[in-house]
Scaffold this motif. Structure first.
Motif, short mmCIF file in Angstrom:
data_model
loop_
_atom_site.label_atom_id
_atom_site.label_comp_id
_atom_site.label_asym_id
_atom_site.label_seq_id
_atom_site.Cartn_x
_atom_site.Cartn_y
_atom_site.Cartn_z
N UNK A 47 -40.91 -30.40 -35.27
CA UNK A 47 -41.36 -31.85 -34.31
C UNK A 47 -40.28 -31.02 -32.90
N UNK A 48 -39.26 -30.24 -32.42
CA UNK A 48 -39.58 -30.06 -31.74
C UNK A 48 -37.68 -29.09 -31.14
N UNK A 49 -37.31 -28.22 -30.56
CA UNK A 49 -36.92 -27.59 -30.21
C UNK A 49 -36.21 -27.22 -29.19
N UNK A 64 -47.26 -31.72 -29.87
CA UNK A 64 -47.22 -31.48 -28.43
C UNK A 64 -48.90 -31.54 -26.93
N UNK A 65 -48.19 -32.01 -26.07
CA UNK A 65 -48.89 -33.08 -25.04
C UNK A 65 -48.93 -34.10 -25.13
N UNK A 66 -47.70 -35.06 -26.29
CA UNK A 66 -47.41 -36.36 -26.45
C UNK A 66 -45.43 -36.33 -27.19
N UNK A 67 -45.09 -35.38 -26.58
CA UNK A 67 -43.51 -35.27 -26.87
C UNK A 67 -42.73 -34.56 -25.93
N UNK A 68 -41.65 -35.34 -25.28
CA UNK A 68 -41.12 -33.99 -24.03
C UNK A 68 -39.55 -33.92 -24.38
N UNK A 69 -38.50 -32.87 -24.91
CA UNK A 69 -37.27 -33.21 -25.13
C UNK A 69 -36.63 -32.65 -23.82
N UNK A 70 -35.58 -33.04 -23.84
CA UNK A 70 -35.06 -32.83 -22.89
C UNK A 70 -32.94 -32.55 -23.47
N UNK A 71 -32.45 -32.21 -23.21
CA UNK A 71 -30.57 -32.27 -22.55
C UNK A 71 -29.84 -33.17 -21.28
N UNK A 72 -28.98 -33.25 -22.27
CA UNK A 72 -28.19 -33.70 -20.70
C UNK A 72 -26.59 -33.94 -21.23
#
Length: 125
Positions: A47-49, A64-72
């Motif tokens: 899905x994402x990395x 792509x375009x519907x998903x956002x991956x982030x890190x904290x």
């Protein structure tokens, strides 16, 4: 290292969800992180990395375009925001961690060492 995914649930088409993956036993900054999903009767798919060197995320064409991956880093947690959910997004979503994953290998499950138990997302039509 343990990964705990959460945030899944039963939603309707067009809704949004934010999945979380909390890491314990190691600092997030040491790991390249990925999200994979597996629908019933289907193979696990990327899905994402995000690699540990920067916050640039990579996405499968299907999301792509519907998903956002982030890190904290402060929370030792990575997130996966999924918008405009579709029935075909129904799957168990797993987070994974690895080290030294080269860019061309981020989409391969075999590149990751540690896996969470998965959180189930069900999208009704």
């Amino acid at each position: 290292v343990q990964l705990q995914a959460s945030g899944g649930g039963l939603v309707q088409t067009g809704d949004s969800l934010r999945l979380s993956c909390a890491i314990s036993g190691g600092a997030l900054s040491r790991y390249d992180m990925g999200w994979f999903r597996q629908a019933p009767g289907k193979e696990r798919e990327f899905v994402s990395a995000i690699r540990r060197y920067n916050d640039r995320a990579y996405y499968a064409d299907s999301v792509k375009g519907r998903v956002t991956m982030s890190r904290d880093g402060a929370k030792n947690t990575v997130y996966l925001q999924i918008d405009s959910l579709k029935p075909e997004d129904t799957a168990a979503y797993h987070c994974a961690a690895g080290t030294g994953i080269i860019l061309s290998s981020v989409t391969f499950a075999q590149s990751y060492i540690y896996w969470g138990q998965g959180t189930l997302v069900t999208v009704s039509s």
